[in-house]
Design a protein around this motif. Structure first.
Motif, PDB file in Angstrom:
ATOM      1  N   LEU A 102     -26.072  18.172   0.081  1.00 18.56           N
ATOM      2  CA  LEU A 102     -25.114  17.257   0.718  1.00 18.56           C
ATOM      3  C   LEU A 102     -25.532  16.920   2.152  1.00 18.56           C
ATOM      4  CD1 LEU A 102     -21.713  18.782  -0.494  1.00 18.56           C
ATOM      5  CD2 LEU A 102     -22.830  16.691  -1.306  1.00 18.56           C
ATOM      6  N   GLY A 103     -26.314  17.809   2.763  1.00 16.75           N
ATOM      7  CA  GLY A 103     -26.802  17.514   4.106  1.00 16.75           C
ATOM      8  C   GLY A 103     -27.725  16.308   4.160  1.00 16.75           C
ATOM      9  N   ARG A 104     -28.238  15.897   3.024  1.00 17.03           N
ATOM     10  CA  ARG A 104     -29.141  14.741   2.988  1.00 17.03           C
ATOM     11  C   ARG A 104     -28.404  13.418   2.808  1.00 17.03           C
ATOM     12  NH1 ARG A 104     -32.880  15.260   5.701  1.00 17.03           N
ATOM     13  NH2 ARG A 104     -33.852  13.466   4.694  1.00 17.03           N
ATOM     14  N   VAL A 105     -27.098  13.467   2.604  1.00 23.59           N
ATOM     15  CA  VAL A 105     -26.335  12.230   2.359  1.00 23.59           C
ATOM     16  C   VAL A 105     -26.540  11.189   3.459  1.00 23.59           C
ATOM     17  CG1 VAL A 105     -24.004  11.274   2.175  1.00 23.59           C
ATOM     18  CG2 VAL A 105     -24.619  13.316   0.864  1.00 23.59           C
ATOM     19  N   HIS A 112     -38.408   9.324  -0.274  1.00 25.91           N
ATOM     20  CA  HIS A 112     -38.576   9.481  -1.718  1.00 25.91           C
ATOM     21  C   HIS A 112     -37.807  10.718  -2.175  1.00 25.91           C
ATOM     22  CE1 HIS A 112     -40.610  10.290  -5.576  1.00 25.91           C
ATOM     23  NE2 HIS A 112     -40.880   8.989  -5.572  1.00 25.91           N
ATOM     24  N   ARG A 113     -37.334  10.684  -3.417  1.00 21.20           N
ATOM     25  CA  ARG A 113     -36.520  11.769  -3.952  1.00 21.20           C
ATOM     26  C   ARG A 113     -37.225  13.122  -3.850  1.00 21.20           C
ATOM     27  NH1 ARG A 113     -31.649  13.899  -4.717  1.00 21.20           N
ATOM     28  NH2 ARG A 113     -31.611  15.308  -6.508  1.00 21.20           N
ATOM     29  N   SER A 114     -38.526  13.156  -4.101  1.00 17.03           N
ATOM     30  CA  SER A 114     -39.261  14.426  -4.040  1.00 17.03           C
ATOM     31  C   SER A 114     -39.287  14.968  -2.618  1.00 17.03           C
ATOM     32  CB  SER A 114     -40.683  14.247  -4.565  1.00 17.03           C
ATOM     33  OG  SER A 114     -41.411  13.327  -3.757  1.00 17.03           O
ATOM     34  N   GLU A 115     -39.388  14.083  -1.632  1.00 14.19           N
ATOM     35  CA  GLU A 115     -39.363  14.518  -0.242  1.00 14.19           C
ATOM     36  C   GLU A 115     -37.998  15.097   0.118  1.00 14.19           C
ATOM     37  OE1 GLU A 115     -41.897  11.971   2.698  1.00 14.19           O
ATOM     38  OE2 GLU A 115     -40.939  10.579   1.302  1.00 14.19           O
ATOM     39  N   ILE A 119     -37.127  18.985   1.471  1.00 12.57           N
ATOM     40  CA  ILE A 119     -36.384  19.306   2.690  1.00 12.57           C
ATOM     41  C   ILE A 119     -35.271  20.302   2.386  1.00 12.57           C
ATOM     42  CG2 ILE A 119     -34.815  18.341   4.433  1.00 12.57           C
ATOM     43  CD1 ILE A 119     -36.539  15.736   4.241  1.00 12.57           C
ATOM     44  N   VAL A 120     -34.587  20.092   1.263  1.00 12.55           N
ATOM     45  CA  VAL A 120     -33.507  20.997   0.855  1.00 12.55           C
ATOM     46  C   VAL A 120     -34.060  22.384   0.552  1.00 12.55           C
ATOM     47  CG1 VAL A 120     -31.791  21.456  -0.931  1.00 12.55           C
ATOM     48  CG2 VAL A 120     -32.022  19.143   0.020  1.00 12.55           C
ATOM     49  N   VAL A 121     -35.155  22.439  -0.185  1.00 14.29           N
ATOM     50  CA  VAL A 121     -35.763  23.727  -0.527  1.00 14.29           C
ATOM     51  C   VAL A 121     -36.216  24.451   0.737  1.00 14.29           C
ATOM     52  CG1 VAL A 121     -37.754  24.802  -1.666  1.00 14.29           C
ATOM     53  CG2 VAL A 121     -36.428  23.057  -2.860  1.00 14.29           C
ATOM     54  N   GLU A 122     -36.768  23.722   1.695  1.00 15.48           N
ATOM     55  CA  GLU A 122     -37.202  24.342   2.941  1.00 15.48           C
ATOM     56  C   GLU A 122     -36.013  24.903   3.720  1.00 15.48           C
ATOM     57  OE1 GLU A 122     -39.600  25.583   6.200  1.00 15.48           O
ATOM     58  OE2 GLU A 122     -39.904  25.297   4.042  1.00 15.48           O
ATOM     59  N   ALA A 123     -34.880  24.194   3.711  1.00 14.71           N
ATOM     60  CA  ALA A 123     -33.672  24.698   4.375  1.00 14.71           C
ATOM     61  C   ALA A 123     -33.194  25.983   3.703  1.00 14.71           C
ATOM     62  CB  ALA A 123     -32.574  23.639   4.350  1.00 14.71           C
ATOM     63  N   LEU A 124     -33.266  26.030   2.381  1.00  7.02           N
ATOM     64  CA  LEU A 124     -32.893  27.243   1.653  1.00  7.02           C
ATOM     65  C   LEU A 124     -33.851  28.389   1.977  1.00  7.02           C
ATOM     66  CD1 LEU A 124     -32.099  25.585  -1.777  1.00  7.02           C
ATOM     67  CD2 LEU A 124     -30.450  26.827  -0.376  1.00  7.02           C
ATOM     68  N   ARG A 125     -35.135  28.071   2.090  1.00  6.05           N
ATOM     69  CA  ARG A 125     -36.124  29.105   2.406  1.00  6.05           C
ATOM     70  C   ARG A 125     -35.878  29.676   3.803  1.00  6.05           C
ATOM     71  NH1 ARG A 125     -40.164  30.159   5.344  1.00  6.05           N
ATOM     72  NH2 ARG A 125     -40.117  28.123   6.384  1.00  6.05           N
ATOM     73  N   ARG A 126     -35.628  28.801   4.766  1.00 10.32           N
ATOM     74  CA  ARG A 126     -35.460  29.249   6.150  1.00 10.32           C
ATOM     75  C   ARG A 126     -34.205  30.108   6.328  1.00 10.32           C
ATOM     76  NH1 ARG A 126     -36.579  24.132  10.058  1.00 10.32           N
ATOM     77  NH2 ARG A 126     -36.852  25.764  11.643  1.00 10.32           N
ATOM     78  N   THR A 127     -33.225  29.916   5.469  1.00  8.71           N
ATOM     79  CA  THR A 127     -31.993  30.703   5.562  1.00  8.71           C
ATOM     80  C   THR A 127     -31.961  31.860   4.570  1.00  8.71           C
ATOM     81  OG1 THR A 127     -30.934  29.061   4.109  1.00  8.71           O
ATOM     82  CG2 THR A 127     -30.568  28.837   6.493  1.00  8.71           C
ATOM     83  N   GLY A 128     -33.067  32.070   3.858  1.00  9.08           N
ATOM     84  CA  GLY A 128     -33.158  33.187   2.922  1.00  9.08           C
ATOM     85  C   GLY A 128     -32.341  33.015   1.661  1.00  9.08           C
ATOM     86  N   LEU A 129     -32.049  31.770   1.286  1.00  7.34           N
ATOM     87  CA  LEU A 129     -31.172  31.519   0.141  1.00  7.34           C
ATOM     88  C   LEU A 129     -31.898  31.027  -1.107  1.00  7.34           C
ATOM     89  CD1 LEU A 129     -28.108  29.817   1.894  1.00  7.34           C
ATOM     90  CD2 LEU A 129     -28.239  32.144   0.982  1.00  7.34           C
ATOM     91  N   LEU A 130     -33.217  30.932  -1.053  1.00 10.43           N
ATOM     92  CA  LEU A 130     -33.947  30.443  -2.234  1.00 10.43           C
ATOM     93  C   LEU A 130     -33.620  31.241  -3.498  1.00 10.43           C
ATOM     94  CD1 LEU A 130     -37.605  29.343  -1.375  1.00 10.43           C
ATOM     95  CD2 LEU A 130     -35.800  28.017  -2.469  1.00 10.43           C
ATOM     96  N   ARG A 152     -27.181  23.722   4.829  1.00  9.58           N
ATOM     97  CA  ARG A 152     -26.776  22.319   4.672  1.00  9.58           C
ATOM     98  C   ARG A 152     -26.987  21.554   5.971  1.00  9.58           C
ATOM     99  NH1 ARG A 152     -20.988  21.780   5.454  1.00  9.58           N
ATOM    100  NH2 ARG A 152     -21.838  21.459   7.525  1.00  9.58           N
ATOM    101  N   ALA A 153     -26.634  22.193   7.108  1.00  9.19           N
ATOM    102  CA  ALA A 153     -26.800  21.545   8.411  1.00  9.19           C
ATOM    103  C   ALA A 153     -28.281  21.361   8.745  1.00  9.19           C
ATOM    104  CB  ALA A 153     -26.105  22.369   9.497  1.00  9.19           C
ATOM    105  N   ILE A 154     -29.119  22.353   8.417  1.00 10.96           N
ATOM    106  CA  ILE A 154     -30.557  22.233   8.669  1.00 10.96           C
ATOM    107  C   ILE A 154     -31.143  21.095   7.844  1.00 10.96           C
ATOM    108  CG2 ILE A 154     -32.786  23.378   8.354  1.00 10.96           C
ATOM    109  CD1 ILE A 154     -31.328  26.038   8.880  1.00 10.96           C
ATOM    110  N   ALA A 155     -30.703  20.989   6.588  1.00 10.41           N
ATOM    111  CA  ALA A 155     -31.190  19.920   5.714  1.00 10.41           C
ATOM    112  C   ALA A 155     -30.833  18.544   6.256  1.00 10.41           C
ATOM    113  CB  ALA A 155     -30.624  20.098   4.304  1.00 10.41           C
ATOM    114  N   GLN A 156     -29.817  18.481   7.081  1.00  3.92           N
ATOM    115  CA  GLN A 156     -29.392  17.212   7.682  1.00  3.92           C
ATOM    116  C   GLN A 156     -30.385  16.726   8.736  1.00  3.92           C
ATOM    117  OE1 GLN A 156     -25.180  17.338   8.522  1.00  3.92           O
ATOM    118  NE2 GLN A 156     -25.289  15.568   9.901  1.00  3.92           N
ATOM    119  N   GLU A 157     -31.271  17.614   9.192  1.00  5.83           N
ATOM    120  CA  GLU A 157     -32.288  17.311  10.205  1.00  5.83           C
ATOM    121  C   GLU A 157     -31.679  16.700  11.469  1.00  5.83           C
ATOM    122  OE1 GLU A 157     -36.456  16.585   7.989  1.00  5.83           O
ATOM    123  OE2 GLU A 157     -35.079  14.888   7.834  1.00  5.83           O
ATOM    124  N   PRO A 158     -30.707  17.382  12.060  1.00  7.12           N
ATOM    125  CA  PRO A 158     -30.052  16.811  13.243  1.00  7.12           C
ATOM    126  C   PRO A 158     -30.869  17.022  14.508  1.00  7.12           C
ATOM    127  CG  PRO A 158     -29.157  18.975  12.805  1.00  7.12           C
ATOM    128  CD  PRO A 158     -30.154  18.700  11.700  1.00  7.12           C
TER     129      PRO A 158
END
Length: 262
Positions: A102-105, A112-115, A119-130, A152-158
């Protein structure tokens, strides 16, 4: 001199004739981690909401990268500002990865969808949630849920991440781990914190609020003086050498006002 990322001038809030925050001026540079602290009712959350654009001030202005915040549309603002609040209540049925996505909304259609998924997977990795990406939000512990909100906030790339008492309801170890994680992101952060012991390891600057007024804006050691902590919070602060490590410990203690036994 580099222009500040966020610049507030004479920012104030009032409701029903009562001053919630008296005029505050401050600036935040890229990479700063500003902790807003103060007793209950000091105006901390009100100030944070004005700085993030969630609350229109009674007077004053906020500029983001030189532009008036209230002239930036909500949609564009979401490209630059992410907020993790006290009252966030995500749907407990959502899978963790779907919630973080949802942070990518705000960025829909920009990549592109793959990109987007990367970004979402990287946010999960950085927060230890993968390892938990398929779990539902409702099945997470309090600390895991806080990390999901952060992901979610990290995935938003603020450009700026706003945190309103992000360590509420967490145990002491989880509090320290969450703020250590945030500090390691390298992002510009403005956070309301209530646990004084967490401020020095986390913040590069501290804004001390009391009765709606900004009393001090300085690096932690300059802000958290014995006199100010005693006057504002009614507690004592001691700085001691760590018994086994080459570093200083900051200890806060409530004075013992109990009457001596006869």
């Amino acid at each position: 001199m580099t222009a500040p990322l966020l610049d507030a001038r004479d920012l104030a809030a009032a409701a029903d004739g009562l001053h919630l925050v008296y005029p505050v001026s401050l600036s935040v540079a890229a990479g700063d981690r500003l902790a807003i602290i103060g007793p209950n009712g000091a105006g901390k959350t009100t100030l944070l909401r004005m700085l993030s654009g969630m609350l229109r001030p009674s007077s004053g202005e906020v500029k983001l990268t030189g532009r008036l915040l209230d002239r930036i549309s909500t949609a564009e603002r979401a490209l630059h500002i992410a907020v993790v609040g006290q009252t966030d209540q995500p749907d407990p049925r959502l899978a963790v990865i779907d919630y973080v996505e949802l942070g990518r909304v705000p960025h829909t259609g920009r990549r592109h969808r793959s990109e987007e998924r990367d970004i979402v997977v990287e946010a999960l990795r950085r927060t230890g949630l993968l390892p938990l990406l398929g779990r539902t939000i409702g099945s997470l512990s309090g600390g895991e849920r806080q990390r999901a909100q952060l992901a979610r906030a990290i995935a938003q790339e603020p450009k700026i991440l706003f945190l309103d008492e992000p360590t509420n309801h967490l145990d002491p170890r989880a509090r320290s781990e969450l703020l250590e994680l945030v500090a390691g992101l390298g992002m510009t952060v403005i956070a309301v914190l209530h646990d004084l012991a967490l401020v020095t390891p986390f913040a590069t600057r501290v804004a001390v609020m009391s009765h709606g007024r900004l009393h001090v804006l300085a690096p932690p050691r300059e802000a958290l003086t014995q006199q100010l902590i005693r006057e504002i919070f009614g507690v004592e602060v001691f700085r001691l050498r760590h018994p086994t490590e080459d570093r200083e410990l900051t200890v806060f203690e409530v004075p013992n006002r109990a009457a001596p036994s006869s």
